[in-house]
Scaffold this motif. Structure first.
Motif, PDB file in Angstrom:
ATOM      1  N   ASP A   1      18.598  55.314  42.992  1.00  0.00           N
ATOM      2  CA  ASP A   1      17.977  56.018  41.947  1.00  0.00           C
ATOM      3  C   ASP A   1      17.332  55.105  41.037  1.00  0.00           C
ATOM      4  OD1 ASP A   1      17.333  57.594  39.511  1.00  0.00           O
ATOM      5  OD2 ASP A   1      18.350  59.144  40.446  1.00  0.00           O
ATOM      6  N   VAL A   2      16.185  55.190  40.927  1.00  0.00           N
ATOM      7  CA  VAL A   2      15.491  53.650  40.062  1.00  0.00           C
ATOM      8  C   VAL A   2      15.848  54.068  38.628  1.00  0.00           C
ATOM      9  CG1 VAL A   2      13.376  52.780  39.411  1.00  0.00           C
ATOM     10  CG2 VAL A   2      13.700  53.129  41.804  1.00  0.00           C
ATOM     11  N   LYS A   3      15.672  55.519  38.242  1.00  0.00           N
ATOM     12  CA  LYS A   3      16.105  55.630  36.832  1.00  0.00           C
ATOM     13  C   LYS A   3      17.324  55.290  36.446  1.00  0.00           C
ATOM     14  CE  LYS A   3      15.454  59.672  33.640  1.00  0.00           C
ATOM     15  NZ  LYS A   3      15.199  61.139  33.791  1.00  0.00           N
ATOM     16  N   VAL A   4      18.236  55.501  37.259  1.00  0.00           N
ATOM     17  CA  VAL A   4      19.770  55.013  36.925  1.00  0.00           C
ATOM     18  C   VAL A   4      19.911  53.573  37.006  1.00  0.00           C
ATOM     19  CG1 VAL A   4      22.121  55.311  37.649  1.00  0.00           C
ATOM     20  CG2 VAL A   4      20.729  57.372  37.914  1.00  0.00           C
ATOM     21  N   LEU A   5      19.143  52.987  37.932  1.00  0.00           N
ATOM     22  CA  LEU A   5      19.245  51.420  38.145  1.00  0.00           C
ATOM     23  C   LEU A   5      18.691  50.897  36.722  1.00  0.00           C
ATOM     24  CD1 LEU A   5      19.610  49.056  39.847  1.00  0.00           C
ATOM     25  CD2 LEU A   5      17.582  49.350  40.950  1.00  0.00           C
ATOM     26  N   ARG A   6      17.777  51.422  36.340  1.00  0.00           N
ATOM     27  CA  ARG A   6      17.036  50.970  35.071  1.00  0.00           C
ATOM     28  C   ARG A   6      18.022  51.258  33.779  1.00  0.00           C
ATOM     29  NH1 ARG A   6      11.697  49.765  35.039  1.00  0.00           N
ATOM     30  NH2 ARG A   6      10.298  50.618  36.706  1.00  0.00           N
ATOM     31  N   GLN A   7      18.731  52.060  34.104  1.00  0.00           N
ATOM     32  CA  GLN A   7      19.720  52.403  32.872  1.00  0.00           C
ATOM     33  C   GLN A   7      20.919  51.254  32.758  1.00  0.00           C
ATOM     34  OE1 GLN A   7      21.026  56.416  33.497  1.00  0.00           O
ATOM     35  NE2 GLN A   7      19.615  57.326  31.776  1.00  0.00           N
ATOM     36  N   VAL A   8      21.174  51.298  34.284  1.00  0.00           N
ATOM     37  CA  VAL A   8      22.344  50.072  34.403  1.00  0.00           C
ATOM     38  C   VAL A   8      22.008  48.651  33.904  1.00  0.00           C
ATOM     39  CG1 VAL A   8      23.371  48.743  36.233  1.00  0.00           C
ATOM     40  CG2 VAL A   8      23.382  51.289  36.360  1.00  0.00           C
ATOM     41  N   LEU A   9      20.553  48.471  34.283  1.00  0.00           N
ATOM     42  CA  LEU A   9      20.060  47.186  33.874  1.00  0.00           C
ATOM     43  C   LEU A   9      20.260  47.027  32.069  1.00  0.00           C
ATOM     44  CD1 LEU A   9      17.216  46.935  36.095  1.00  0.00           C
ATOM     45  CD2 LEU A   9      19.275  45.143  36.076  1.00  0.00           C
ATOM     46  N   ARG A  10      19.688  48.238  31.611  1.00  0.00           N
ATOM     47  CA  ARG A  10      19.748  48.220  30.020  1.00  0.00           C
ATOM     48  C   ARG A  10      21.284  47.924  29.444  1.00  0.00           C
ATOM     49  NH1 ARG A  10      17.269  52.583  29.596  1.00  0.00           N
ATOM     50  NH2 ARG A  10      19.242  54.075  29.113  1.00  0.00           N
ATOM     51  N   LEU A  11      22.249  48.706  30.203  1.00  0.00           N
ATOM     52  CA  LEU A  11      23.475  48.444  29.886  1.00  0.00           C
ATOM     53  C   LEU A  11      24.240  47.125  30.096  1.00  0.00           C
ATOM     54  CD1 LEU A  11      25.230  51.610  31.062  1.00  0.00           C
ATOM     55  CD2 LEU A  11      24.579  51.388  28.927  1.00  0.00           C
ATOM     56  N   ARG A  12      23.725  46.541  30.955  1.00  0.00           N
ATOM     57  CA  ARG A  12      24.435  45.152  31.400  1.00  0.00           C
ATOM     58  C   ARG A  12      23.508  44.074  30.270  1.00  0.00           C
ATOM     59  NH1 ARG A  12      25.878  43.296  36.648  1.00  0.00           N
ATOM     60  NH2 ARG A  12      24.492  41.480  36.497  1.00  0.00           N
ATOM     61  N   LYS A  13      22.414  44.412  29.455  1.00  0.00           N
ATOM     62  CA  LYS A  13      22.176  43.496  28.598  1.00  0.00           C
ATOM     63  C   LYS A  13      22.969  43.469  27.177  1.00  0.00           C
ATOM     64  CE  LYS A  13      17.291  43.727  30.201  1.00  0.00           C
ATOM     65  NZ  LYS A  13      15.816  43.936  29.859  1.00  0.00           N
ATOM     66  N   GLN A  14      23.636  44.533  27.208  1.00  0.00           N
ATOM     67  CA  GLN A  14      24.342  45.146  25.758  1.00  0.00           C
ATOM     68  C   GLN A  14      25.661  44.355  25.885  1.00  0.00           C
ATOM     69  OE1 GLN A  14      24.321  49.193  25.786  1.00  0.00           O
ATOM     70  NE2 GLN A  14      22.128  49.359  25.031  1.00  0.00           N
ATOM     71  N   GLU A  15      26.476  44.357  24.784  1.00  0.00           N
ATOM     72  CA  GLU A  15      27.604  43.874  24.495  1.00  0.00           C
ATOM     73  C   GLU A  15      28.506  44.867  24.880  1.00  0.00           C
ATOM     74  OE1 GLU A  15      28.655  40.742  23.565  1.00  0.00           O
ATOM     75  OE2 GLU A  15      26.646  40.292  23.477  1.00  0.00           O
ATOM     76  N   PRO A  16      29.787  44.625  25.533  1.00  0.00           N
ATOM     77  CA  PRO A  16      30.649  45.734  26.131  1.00  0.00           C
ATOM     78  C   PRO A  16      31.090  46.911  24.943  1.00  0.00           C
ATOM     79  CG  PRO A  16      31.135  43.495  26.848  1.00  0.00           C
ATOM     80  CD  PRO A  16      30.235  43.200  25.904  1.00  0.00           C
ATOM     81  N   ALA A  17      31.277  46.312  23.890  1.00  0.00           N
ATOM     82  CA  ALA A  17      31.791  47.131  22.579  1.00  0.00           C
ATOM     83  C   ALA A  17      30.582  48.046  22.382  1.00  0.00           C
ATOM     84  CB  ALA A  17      31.924  46.376  21.354  1.00  0.00           C
ATOM     85  N   GLU A  18      29.273  47.752  22.310  1.00  0.00           N
ATOM     86  CA  GLU A  18      28.475  48.506  22.044  1.00  0.00           C
ATOM     87  C   GLU A  18      28.206  49.581  23.053  1.00  0.00           C
ATOM     88  OE1 GLU A  18      23.339  48.099  21.327  1.00  0.00           O
ATOM     89  OE2 GLU A  18      24.538  46.254  21.576  1.00  0.00           O
ATOM     90  N   VAL A  19      28.491  49.190  24.543  1.00  0.00           N
ATOM     91  CA  VAL A  19      28.280  50.140  25.588  1.00  0.00           C
ATOM     92  C   VAL A  19      29.423  51.187  25.171  1.00  0.00           C
ATOM     93  CG1 VAL A  19      28.618  50.426  28.103  1.00  0.00           C
ATOM     94  CG2 VAL A  19      27.249  48.583  27.166  1.00  0.00           C
ATOM     95  N   GLU A  20      30.583  50.830  24.936  1.00  0.00           N
ATOM     96  CA  GLU A  20      31.823  51.599  24.824  1.00  0.00           C
ATOM     97  C   GLU A  20      31.590  52.543  23.612  1.00  0.00           C
ATOM     98  OE1 GLU A  20      36.344  51.479  23.904  1.00  0.00           O
ATOM     99  OE2 GLU A  20      35.478  49.624  24.563  1.00  0.00           O
ATOM    100  N   GLU A  21      30.757  52.069  22.526  1.00  0.00           N
ATOM    101  CA  GLU A  21      30.569  53.061  21.537  1.00  0.00           C
ATOM    102  C   GLU A  21      29.519  53.976  22.102  1.00  0.00           C
ATOM    103  OE1 GLU A  21      28.714  52.707  16.998  1.00  0.00           O
ATOM    104  OE2 GLU A  21      29.304  50.880  17.951  1.00  0.00           O
ATOM    105  N   GLN A  22      28.610  53.744  22.654  1.00  0.00           N
ATOM    106  CA  GLN A  22      27.596  54.463  23.171  1.00  0.00           C
ATOM    107  C   GLN A  22      28.120  55.693  23.811  1.00  0.00           C
ATOM    108  OE1 GLN A  22      24.127  52.460  24.832  1.00  0.00           O
ATOM    109  NE2 GLN A  22      23.712  51.859  22.836  1.00  0.00           N
ATOM    110  N   GLU A  23      28.993  55.254  24.975  1.00  0.00           N
ATOM    111  CA  GLU A  23      29.613  56.085  25.844  1.00  0.00           C
ATOM    112  C   GLU A  23      30.497  57.249  25.160  1.00  0.00           C
ATOM    113  OE1 GLU A  23      31.380  53.528  28.765  1.00  0.00           O
ATOM    114  OE2 GLU A  23      29.480  53.542  29.852  1.00  0.00           O
ATOM    115  N   THR A  24      31.364  56.587  24.000  1.00  0.00           N
ATOM    116  CA  THR A  24      32.062  57.557  23.331  1.00  0.00           C
ATOM    117  C   THR A  24      31.251  58.424  22.681  1.00  0.00           C
ATOM    118  OG1 THR A  24      33.831  55.624  23.068  1.00  0.00           O
ATOM    119  CG2 THR A  24      33.978  57.597  21.602  1.00  0.00           C
TER     120      THR A  24
END
Length: 92
Positions: free
Chosen positions: A58-81
Motif C-alpha cells: 500500500d503506497v499510502k501506508v509506505l509514505r507514512q512509514v517513510l515519514r515516521l522513519r524521518k522523525q525522532e522516536p520520542a516524537e513518533v511515540e508522542e504522536q501515536e499516544t
C-alpha cells in the motif's frame, strides 16, 4: 569613444552593472544541473513506488512509514499516544 572601447573589453568574466557575470553564470548553471538531478531522482522514486504497488504494498501506508522513519522516536511515540487518545475519545 573610450567608453565604447572599455565596454568591448568586457568579456564573460567581467562585472556588468556591479555583478560578476562569470560568478552569476556559474551559480545559475549549478542550480540548473541540480534541478535536472532532482527531476531524475523524483522519476526514480516514482518508479520505486510503482514497483512497490505492483508487489502488493500500500503506497499510502509506505509514505507514512517513510515519514515516521524521518522523525525522532520520542516524537513518533508522542504522536501515536495522542492518536490513540483521540481515537478512544471518539469511541473508535
Amino acid at each position: 569613444m573610450a567608453e565604447v572601447a572599455e565596454k568591448e573589453q568586457h568579456g564573460p568574466d567581467s562585472e556588468v552593472g556591479g555583478i560578476a557575470a562569470d560568478r552569476l553564470r556559474s551559480i545559475v548553471e549549478r542550480i540548473e544541473r541540480l534541478e535536472e538531478e532532482r527531476k531524475a531522482l523524483a522519476s526514480d522514486i516514482k518508479d520505486i513506488f510503482a514497483e512497490a504497488k505492483s508487489a502488493g504494498f500500500d503506497v499510502k501506508v509506505l509514505r507514512q512509514v517513510l515519514r515516521l522513519r524521518k522523525q525522532e522516536p520520542a516524537e513518533v511515540e508522542e504522536q501515536e499516544t495522542l492518536l490513540d487518545l483521540y481515537k478512544r475519545a471518539l469511541g473508535m
